[in-house]
Design an enzyme around this catalytic site. Structure first.
Site, PDB file in Angstrom:
ATOM      1  N   TYR A  54       5.024  25.823  18.664  1.00  0.00           N
ATOM      2  CA  TYR A  54       3.925  24.875  18.534  1.00  0.00           C
ATOM      3  C   TYR A  54       2.617  25.595  18.201  1.00  0.00           C
ATOM      4  O   TYR A  54       1.950  26.154  19.070  1.00  0.00           O
ATOM      5  CB  TYR A  54       3.756  24.060  19.812  1.00  0.00           C
ATOM      6  CG  TYR A  54       5.002  23.325  20.261  1.00  0.00           C
ATOM      7  CD1 TYR A  54       5.989  22.937  19.359  1.00  0.00           C
ATOM      8  CD2 TYR A  54       5.189  23.003  21.606  1.00  0.00           C
ATOM      9  CE1 TYR A  54       7.127  22.257  19.779  1.00  0.00           C
ATOM     10  CE2 TYR A  54       6.325  22.326  22.032  1.00  0.00           C
ATOM     11  CZ  TYR A  54       7.286  21.957  21.115  1.00  0.00           C
ATOM     12  OH  TYR A  54       8.416  21.288  21.541  1.00  0.00           O
ATOM     13  N   HIS A 138      15.615  26.582  22.210  1.00  0.00           N
ATOM     14  CA  HIS A 138      14.908  25.644  21.351  1.00  0.00           C
ATOM     15  C   HIS A 138      15.607  25.457  19.999  1.00  0.00           C
ATOM     16  O   HIS A 138      15.682  26.385  19.193  1.00  0.00           O
ATOM     17  CB  HIS A 138      13.480  26.159  21.115  1.00  0.00           C
ATOM     18  CG  HIS A 138      12.530  25.103  20.636  1.00  0.00           C
ATOM     19  ND1 HIS A 138      11.236  25.387  20.240  1.00  0.00           N
ATOM     20  CD2 HIS A 138      12.666  23.769  20.493  1.00  0.00           C
ATOM     21  CE1 HIS A 138      10.633  24.280  19.885  1.00  0.00           C
ATOM     22  NE2 HIS A 138      11.478  23.279  20.011  1.00  0.00           N
TER      23      HIS A 138
END
Length: 322
Positions: A54, A138
């Site tokens: 992010y 992830h």
């Protein structure tokens, strides 16, 4: 507060998804990010989810800075491994990766044991923390073999060493998460966008398997990236322009919500939390006002008659909990 599996790690029913304060698609100032996290705290949110992906680490830095003034034992932080950040020449931007930040680093897929530890160590440095509570693998979609063979055992070892409290995987699909639930000893899985008013794929196998195995589920993408928050022409669904038929379906759902005196946002959040396997639902917010709205919608009771009308009109399958 709910406990993640058998880990002892607790999360609030509404969690803060920190992708947006990593400049997801558009810029957010440091002040806006700080105010959003601070307002989340005021509203009682005690679970905060981030990742190196992010904003090439920006989300982790901003989240850590905002949480620094709060007692560490009073909140839960999760981050992710699998995308290791390596320094780049810094020219250009990361908009191709989805974030409005300079391209100071590049992402390297790495689910090796060494990669997991190195990625986590870098996350701790950016967060300014000596530990995180939850670590997810992830998006291992295209790296399943390495994730199961090397990445997951590395997380299991970190948990056994007490470095992290709970481990799991976070993905935008339900099928591989179901495999994690059935074939490993994860505490929690984060399923984004696959258990919503418009997409109930996770309800078929993942959620029942999690309930059976005592694994908790965190739901992300409750609004399917925007369509269920504001079903208007041009709205996004799973990070692309919403197909016409889904836009029409969402608008019909909104009309039902209007008739019952609630918002579609409130219904979308209530749907996610209704399943007993779900421990928390994440909402991303760029500003303090968006946080307040999310908390208000989360606390709004949704009348049984609303669900009944969705079932009767075929807008929601009858087997889904409500």
């Amino acid at each position: 507060m709910s406990t993640l599996g058998r880990s002892g790690v607790e999360v609030s029913g509404l969690g803060f998804g920190a992708a947006v304060i990593g400049n997801l698609y558009t810029e957010v100032t440091d002040e806006q990010a700080y105010d959003a996290v601070t307002e989340a705290w005021r509203q009682g949110l005690r679970y905060f989810d981030t990742a190196p992906h992010y904003g090439l680490g920006l989300s982790e830095r901003r989240l850590g800075a905002a949480l620094r003034e709060h007692p560490r034992e009073r909140y839960t932080v999760s981050t992710k491994v699998g995308r290791r950040l390596e320094p780049a020449d810094g020219t250009g931007d990361d908009l191709a990766g989805g974030f409005a930040v300079p391209a100071t680093h590049r992402r390297v897929w790495d689910f090796t044991a060494d990669g997991v530890r190195r990625t986590l160590e870098a996350s701790l440095e950016r967060l300014g923390l000596d530990r995180v509570d939850v670590v997810y693998l992830h998006d291992p979609d295209d790296h399943a073999e390495q994730a199961f063979r090397e990445g997951y055992p590395a997380l299991e070892k970190l948990r056994a060493e007490g470095v992290v409290g709970a481990i799991g995987a976070g993905m935008n699909q339900a099928e591989m998460l179901t495999r994690f639930v059935r074939d490993t000893d994860v505490d929690v899985v984060l399923c984004a966008g696959r258990y919503t008013l418009l997409d109930q794929r996770a309800g078929a196998e993942l959620l029942p398997a999690a309930l059976e195995r005592g694994v908790s589920v965190v739901i992300g993408g409750a609004f399917n990236s925007g369509l269920l928050a504001d079903p208007r022409p041009g709205a996004t669904y799973n990070y692309a322009q919403a197909p016409v038929e889904l836009l029409e379906k969402a608008r019909r759902m909104q009309a039902v919500a209007d008739r019952h005196g609630i918002t579609l946002r409130a219904a979308a959040l209530a749907f996610c939390t209704a399943h007993p396997a779900v421990a928390s639902v994440l909402v991303g917010a760029r500003t303090a006002d968006e946080v307040r709205d999310g908390a208000e919608q989360f606390a709004t009771p949704v009348p049984a008659a609303f669900w009944q009308e969705l079932h009767d009109t075929g807008l929601l399958p009858r087997e889904e909990p409500s």
